[in-house]
Every structure is written in C-alpha cells, then in structure tokens.
Design an enzyme around this catalytic site. Sequence first.
Site, PDB file in Angstrom:
ATOM      1  N   LYS A   1     -17.095  -5.314   2.298  1.00 44.43           N
ATOM      2  CA  LYS A   1     -18.317  -5.006   1.565  1.00 44.43           C
ATOM      3  C   LYS A   1     -19.364  -6.121   1.698  1.00 44.43           C
ATOM      4  O   LYS A   1     -19.012  -7.301   1.695  1.00 44.43           O
ATOM      5  CB  LYS A   1     -17.994  -4.821   0.084  1.00 44.43           C
ATOM      6  CG  LYS A   1     -16.895  -3.811  -0.192  1.00 44.43           C
ATOM      7  CD  LYS A   1     -16.345  -3.983  -1.594  1.00 44.43           C
ATOM      8  CE  LYS A   1     -15.087  -3.181  -1.816  1.00 44.43           C
ATOM      9  NZ  LYS A   1     -14.438  -3.482  -3.106  1.00 44.43           N
TER      10      LYS A   1
ATOM     11  N   ARG B   1      -7.041  -7.907  -9.808  1.00 47.78           N
ATOM     12  CA  ARG B   1      -7.778  -9.144 -10.074  1.00 47.78           C
ATOM     13  C   ARG B   1      -9.209  -8.781 -10.433  1.00 47.78           C
ATOM     14  O   ARG B   1      -9.584  -7.616 -10.434  1.00 47.78           O
ATOM     15  CB  ARG B   1      -7.784 -10.025  -8.822  1.00 47.78           C
ATOM     16  CG  ARG B   1      -8.283  -9.276  -7.583  1.00 47.78           C
ATOM     17  CD  ARG B   1      -8.497 -10.158  -6.400  1.00 47.78           C
ATOM     18  NE  ARG B   1      -8.716  -9.416  -5.176  1.00 47.78           N
ATOM     19  CZ  ARG B   1      -9.834  -8.831  -4.798  1.00 47.78           C
ATOM     20  NH1 ARG B   1     -10.900  -8.883  -5.591  1.00 47.78           N
ATOM     21  NH2 ARG B   1      -9.952  -8.195  -3.645  1.00 47.78           N
TER      22      ARG B   1
ATOM     23  N   GLY C   1      -8.599  -6.467   1.264  1.00 47.91           N
ATOM     24  CA  GLY C   1      -9.925  -6.977   1.589  1.00 47.91           C
ATOM     25  C   GLY C   1     -10.485  -6.460   2.893  1.00 47.91           C
ATOM     26  O   GLY C   1     -11.300  -7.118   3.535  1.00 47.91           O
ATOM     27  N   GLY C   2     -10.043  -5.257   3.321  1.00 45.83           N
ATOM     28  CA  GLY C   2     -10.558  -4.679   4.552  1.00 45.83           C
ATOM     29  C   GLY C   2      -9.893  -5.209   5.806  1.00 45.83           C
ATOM     30  O   GLY C   2     -10.290  -4.839   6.915  1.00 45.83           O
TER      31      GLY C   2
ATOM     32  N   GLU D   1      -6.635   1.871  -2.898  1.00 45.27           N
ATOM     33  CA  GLU D   1      -5.791   0.748  -3.302  1.00 45.27           C
ATOM     34  C   GLU D   1      -6.237   0.275  -4.676  1.00 45.27           C
ATOM     35  O   GLU D   1      -7.307   0.654  -5.161  1.00 45.27           O
ATOM     36  CB  GLU D   1      -5.860  -0.401  -2.291  1.00 45.27           C
ATOM     37  CG  GLU D   1      -7.227  -1.061  -2.175  1.00 45.27           C
ATOM     38  CD  GLU D   1      -7.254  -2.167  -1.133  1.00 45.27           C
ATOM     39  OE1 GLU D   1      -6.255  -2.368  -0.429  1.00 45.27           O
ATOM     40  OE2 GLU D   1      -8.301  -2.831  -1.020  1.00 45.27           O
TER      41      GLU D   1
ATOM     42  N   GLU E   1      -2.846   6.944   7.473  1.00 42.97           N
ATOM     43  CA  GLU E   1      -3.542   7.840   6.553  1.00 42.97           C
ATOM     44  C   GLU E   1      -4.587   8.615   7.332  1.00 42.97           C
ATOM     45  O   GLU E   1      -5.101   8.127   8.350  1.00 42.97           O
ATOM     46  CB  GLU E   1      -4.251   7.060   5.436  1.00 42.97           C
ATOM     47  CG  GLU E   1      -3.353   6.586   4.327  1.00 42.97           C
ATOM     48  CD  GLU E   1      -4.128   5.896   3.210  1.00 42.97           C
ATOM     49  OE1 GLU E   1      -3.562   5.755   2.119  1.00 42.97           O
ATOM     50  OE2 GLU E   1      -5.285   5.513   3.434  1.00 42.97           O
TER      51      GLU E   1
ATOM     52  N   LYS F   1       0.810  -1.220   0.000  1.00 46.65           N
ATOM     53  CA  LYS F   1       0.000   0.000   0.000  1.00 46.65           C
ATOM     54  C   LYS F   1       0.843   1.271   0.000  1.00 46.65           C
ATOM     55  O   LYS F   1       0.448   2.294  -0.560  1.00 46.65           O
ATOM     56  CB  LYS F   1      -0.951  -0.014   1.191  1.00 46.65           C
ATOM     57  CG  LYS F   1      -2.126  -0.985   1.034  1.00 46.65           C
ATOM     58  CD  LYS F   1      -3.097  -0.819   2.182  1.00 46.65           C
ATOM     59  CE  LYS F   1      -4.392  -1.575   1.936  1.00 46.65           C
ATOM     60  NZ  LYS F   1      -4.202  -3.016   1.795  1.00 46.65           N
TER      61      LYS F   1
ATOM     62  N   HIS G   1     -17.177   4.761  -0.229  1.00 50.35           N
ATOM     63  CA  HIS G   1     -16.189   3.888  -0.862  1.00 50.35           C
ATOM     64  C   HIS G   1     -16.662   3.639  -2.298  1.00 50.35           C
ATOM     65  O   HIS G   1     -17.650   2.945  -2.525  1.00 50.35           O
ATOM     66  CB  HIS G   1     -16.098   2.577  -0.083  1.00 50.35           C
ATOM     67  CG  HIS G   1     -15.019   1.663  -0.546  1.00 50.35           C
ATOM     68  ND1 HIS G   1     -14.332   0.827   0.314  1.00 50.35           N
ATOM     69  CD2 HIS G   1     -14.483   1.438  -1.759  1.00 50.35           C
ATOM     70  CE1 HIS G   1     -13.434   0.138  -0.367  1.00 50.35           C
ATOM     71  NE2 HIS G   1     -13.523   0.486  -1.634  1.00 50.35           N
TER      72      HIS G   1
END
Length: 445
Positions: free
Chosen positions: A237, A293, A164-165, A289, A200, A116, A208
């Site tokens: 999500k 994929r 993925g959170g 990010e 951040e 990241k 989002h």
Amino acid sequence: MIESLLVANRGEIARRIIRTARRLGVRTVAVHSDVDADLPFVREADEAVCVGPADPALSYRNVEAILAAAKSTGVRAVHPGYGFLSENADFARTVEENGLIWVGPGAEAISAMGDKIQARNLMEAAGVPVAPGTREPVADTESALAAAETVGYPVMVKAAAGGGGMGMAVAADPAALRAEFDRVRAFSERMFGDGSVLLERYFPRVRHVEVQILGLADGRVVALGERECSVQRRNQKVAEEAPSPAVSPELRARLMAAAVRAGEAVGYRNAGTVECLLDPATGEFFFLEMNTRLQVEHPITELVWGVDLVEEQLRVAAGLPPTFGTLSPRGHAIELRVNAEDPKRFLPGPGTVTTWVEPSGEGVRVDSGYAAGTTVPRFYDSLMAKLIVYGPDRDTALARARAAVDAFRIAGPKSNLAFFADLLEDAEFRSGDYDTGIVARMRGK
C-alpha cells in the site's frame, strides 16, 4: 493505566506511540540501533537504550537485547508497533513470561492468524467468506498444477507465512505457475523460514478493503469501519482512505459483521485488522488475512471515528474499558505514505535529509520519523512520514491533500511526493472508482 512503556520499534510509529503515552502520563523507553541514535523518537522518549547495530536482526529483532532493555529500565509493558517483532507469537509469549504486559493480541491469536492457510480455514469455519483456494500447503509443482485446475486460473501463489504484500505472484496458466511456484517457495523459505505455499483464485479487478477491529478487555470485539487500500505498488500500500468510496451502508454492515466474527473466532484482544478483497462488480468480498497489530494506516480511522487507537490499545492491555461508548463515523480521511523512493519506479533512495518542511493547516496531520539533519538509512523500510488529511467530505479531503503535498518539502533522500501529486489529479482516483491496478495504469499512460 500502564505507568511505563517500552516501544520496541523505530521511526514514525515509535514517535506516534510515544506521543500518546506522554499525553497519558506514561513514562516511555525507546530502543534504537546505533544508526538511529539521532532520530526524533529517541530524543522524545523519557529514556533510550541502544540495542545493537544497524542490522535489524541484531537490534530491532533482537529479543534478548530488547528484554534486557525492558528489565534495566523497569518498564511495565512493551508496545511492538508494526513490523519487526509485532506479529511474532514467540516474542509476545516471552514478554508475558517475563512478567511484562504485551500491548497487542495474545500469542495464540497471532499464531493462528500468522499462517495464511490456517487462517483461511478458521475464517471459513467461522462463516467469513474466503476466496476459492487450497486448504492445505501445496507440496510440489505437480500438486500446484492439479490444484489450480480446481481453483481456476488465474491463481495467486502465496507464501503461507508471508505478510505485508511479500511472497505473492500471479500465474495465468500452467507454464507461469511452474515458474512462480518455485520462486515463491524459495522466497518464502529464505524470508520466513517456511516454504509452505497456497493457491487462491486471482481476481484481475478487485479492491483491497480492510476493517479495523478492537478486541476489548471485557471480551467483546467491535469494528470501527473500513479503509480503502487499493493504491498499491508491488502489492504494498502507498495510499489509503476512509471510508471506502466503493462501500455502501449495506456492504459496510456486512464487512463489519464478518470482521467481528473473525475476531471472535480467535478470542481477539487489542487492535487488529481484517483485510478483504472486494469485487466491485458484485459486492462480494473475501477474507485475505488478519494483521494482528496496529496498522500503518490507523490514523485515517482515528480521524473518521474520533478515537486514539494507541490509547485504546493501552487501555485494553491494562484491562480497562474503552474511552468510547457508541461511535459513528464522520467525514473523510486520506493517508499518503511518504517514502524515500523515486516517484516513477519506486526504487529506494535513502540519504541524509537536508530539507524537511511539513505542511500544516486545517485537517492536516503529519506522522513523521525524520527531520532536517537526520539520515534515512538503507537498512529499514523506506517510510519517512505519513501525510494524513481530513475533511467533512471526500472532495474537501482531496483538495486539502493536494495542497499539503505541494507544501511538503523534502531534500536529500528521494521521495514519492511527485507520485502523490499525479495520483491526486488522476481522474480514476478522483472518481473513487478504482482498483488495485490503478498504479500500473497510471504508470502505463
């Protein structure tokens, strides 16, 4: 077109890839763990190979076993789906070193976007907006405290290698930062083998929003609109829609242009997603990010833009041009992730499926990984199916989603269908004026 394909995944996404491959006349090979032997994707592939026991490290993340399956079945290409090895640059490189086609972006792009901090710096250099934050890994708690004074509280403490959170926490003051920094660093080291952490600025009210990109075989990068992904639990999500109710045509143009710049900055090929945080009050957005994929929520883009993203992935990997020329979005689509979890606290509830009745009708699509008589195991993600609805406008899509949720019948494992029934009746969600705090507010009522 690629004539044979190994699908290095399981459940609904493996079944989804196999469906498009069959339509294109591509021979498919499924790999599976021993506990997944009876799932629909195994039966629907032309051939199936067991690659190990339930533990994903010994099966779906077992590079040697997957490559052995590819060689023994004589396939030409490997599609990783999402999760597991899909964003593993070493796996992508190894697949190609073994003379196989990798259906995804190059290892260099995966590696560049997998960290990241490196990704933030690359995007900033390419002119993509990034939130205030650290440009280097934060070494220790004292360094984190000093950096937070510059970034400004509240701050998001993030695992540099996470995705993925996972590996994220909010700190509103120095005391919270001391506790969360050590916790996130330990989690990151345990989960990702890398304890690097960045800070951040945290925006309390934010949406989002992500943009689907496709890097074509001829080197161009195109953007296929945005998806709204603000309905989340534990930073993950659970529902998405396209287009976003918060995005104007002018903002959409800026988002898509930034996403294309992001892809071009790393020479991106194949399908990917540029995720952003959007301040609904100002219209400012910041790079979050890039997912290198196919996304879980890709079907809503397919319905609104009229493309099959898996087919486009295969065409790019084969060096072929896309099926489309100039595209324009039409209508509205909503995706609901039907998980094996309770609808209140969202705790996992795996089990054997005794009843499975999928809804149908105009504008209704179900991408499922299970059926009656199969078992949702405890070893993997809780996603059982994706309920996707489409309509000419958002109101129609909402009405169809509500009817489809009512018609979906699952017994055996727990399911979050009752949560979606509440969501679709929630005034804030129906208004379209919501943010990433919507689930917490719903559960606080």
